[in-house]
Every structure is written in structure tokens, then in C-alpha cells.
Design a protein around this motif. Structure first.
Motif, mmCIF file in Angstrom:
data_model
loop_
_atom_site.group_PDB
_atom_site.id
_atom_site.type_symbol
_atom_site.label_atom_id
_atom_site.label_comp_id
_atom_site.label_asym_id
_atom_site.label_seq_id
_atom_site.Cartn_x
_atom_site.Cartn_y
_atom_site.Cartn_z
ATOM 1 N N LYS A 96 42.192 24.318 -1.888
ATOM 2 C CA LYS A 96 43.606 24.003 -2.072
ATOM 3 C C LYS A 96 43.919 23.749 -3.541
ATOM 4 O O LYS A 96 44.928 24.256 -4.062
ATOM 5 N N ARG A 100 46.490 26.064 -5.915
ATOM 6 C CA ARG A 100 47.640 25.455 -6.593
ATOM 7 C C ARG A 100 47.556 25.652 -8.102
ATOM 8 O O ARG A 100 48.556 25.950 -8.774
ATOM 9 N N ARG A 104 50.307 27.770 -10.432
ATOM 10 C CA ARG A 104 51.024 27.217 -11.584
ATOM 11 C C ARG A 104 50.723 28.023 -12.846
ATOM 12 O O ARG A 104 51.604 28.239 -13.680
ATOM 13 N N VAL A 116 53.207 28.710 -2.267
ATOM 14 C CA VAL A 116 52.298 27.574 -2.072
ATOM 15 C C VAL A 116 52.680 26.753 -0.854
ATOM 16 O O VAL A 116 51.975 25.803 -0.510
#
Length: 202
Positions: A96, A100, A104, A116
Motif C-alpha cells: 500500500k 501511494r 504521488r 488510489v
């Protein structure tokens, strides 16, 4: 997974509080998450992509030479493509965090280049998430199969926010790998979905 297919797109729903109809299945990761089985939201014609809240093999995409050892520990959601490319669809732990971070990293001004929200209870893309479909058994034959597809590089930038896949390395060129579920036969509404983890339509 991205879901395109012949005919109309259909839905798959995860049924909280329901138990799999597959005999001999004990408590799985799916049950611990209160996502016990995936069923068709309506009739799905044969050879049609079966999109859903839980149908696309989403996650971080790793080339065969990229590191995935620590992410793979205790992780049942890594999908291996025919050419060795790996898709990590785990929505917990290191996996996870990696997803993420990559999302970004790749954001282009106001444009998000990946989704996301599949990491949260509030999914933006209703066609996303397929790693919770159970494996078939002797008593329950597969009614969906996996098919690899690639999102072209000229895919509209404003729509990339709905694709729940991202490349681990930003300098990897070429199309974005995705995997979809395709119906092997007509599937009735609320029928549980079963796939064969070892069968990929290329």
C-alpha cells in the motif's frame, strides 16, 4: 484490472457478510476483510469483460528485474503475467505504501495518473478490484478467466485517474499492463465468480 469487453460492461459486487459456496473453504483474507465472495450484479454474457467493484487486478506493476521481495512476504495478491511482469494488488502494508508513493510521484500538475481510492472503502472506479475472486475447485468450475491487456501511452490523461495500476519505476516506457476478468460462459445475477489462477488468455 481494466475492464473492456465484447458487449456491454457488467457489474460484480462483493457481498459483505456472505460466505463462499465453495465447499471446504475456511476463513480467508477475504473473509477477515468482510468481503466474502464476489457475485455478478446482473447477467453477464459469455466473452464479456466482467468489471466490478472487485474485478480488476489492480496494483503496482513490477518488471521482471525490479525488487519485490519484501512486498511479497505473506502476500497472496501478487499476479504473475505470462511474460513475468508482476502486479501487486495488496491494499495493506508495504504494498500500500509503495503504491501511494508511486502515485504521488507520477502526478502531473492537477492530473492524477492513477486511482488510489481502491486502497480505501470508497472506490472512485466501479470497474476496479478483482483479486478477491475465489479460485475454482473440483465442485465449482471457473466461470471467469484472466486476460492481459495494455493501456496505450496515448490514453487520455484526464481519464488515467480511474486506472488503479501504476508502474514501480517511473522511467519504464511502453503501455501500462492490466489484467481483466472475462466471462467463460453466461453468468447469472448473484452467481458467485470463480477463476482459475493458472489460466490466462493471452
Amino acid at each position: 484490472m481494466t475492464c473492456y469487453g465484447n458487449g456491454s460492461l457488467t457489474g460484480i459486487v462483493s457481498c459483505p457478510g456472505s460466505r463462499s459456496t465453495c465447499p471446504g473453504t475456511g476463513e480467508s483474507d477475504m473473509e477477515r476483510r468482510n468481503l466474502h465472495l464476489c457475485t455478478a450484479a446482473r447477467h453477464v454474457p459469455s466473452s464479456t469483460a466482467a468489471p466490478s467493484r472487485k474485478n480488476r487486478r489492480q496494483g503496482t506493476i513490477y518488471q521482471v528485474y525490479e525488487p519485490i521481495f519484501f512486498q511479497s512476504i505473506g502476500n497472496p495478491f501478487i499476479f504473475r503475467c505470462i511474460d513475468g511482469i508482476l502486479i501487486d494488488g495488496n491494499d495493506k502494508g508495504i504494498s500500500k505504501c509503495v503504491y501511494r508513493s508511486c502515485s504521488r510521484r507520477d502526478q502531473l500538475g492537477p492530473f492524477k495518473l492513477s486511482d488510489v481510492t481502491w486502497l480505501t472503502p470508497h472506490h472512485r472506479n466501479p470497474l476496479a478490484v478483482g483479486q478477491y475472486v475465489n479460485n475454482c475447485s473440483n465442485d465449482r468450475e471457473a466461470n471467469v478467466c484472466y486476460q492481459e491487456l495494455e493501456v496505450p501511452e496515448d490514453f487520455p490523461i484526464e481519464l488515467r485517474q480511474y486506472i488503479p495500476n501504476i508502474k514501480y519505476s517511473h522511467d519504464v516506457t511502453g503501455p501500462l499492463r492490466c489484467v481483466v476478468l472475462v466471462a467463460l460462459r453466461d453468468i447469472q445475477k448473484e452467481e458467485e465468480l470463480f477463476s482459475n489462477y493458472y489460466t490466462i488468455v493471452h
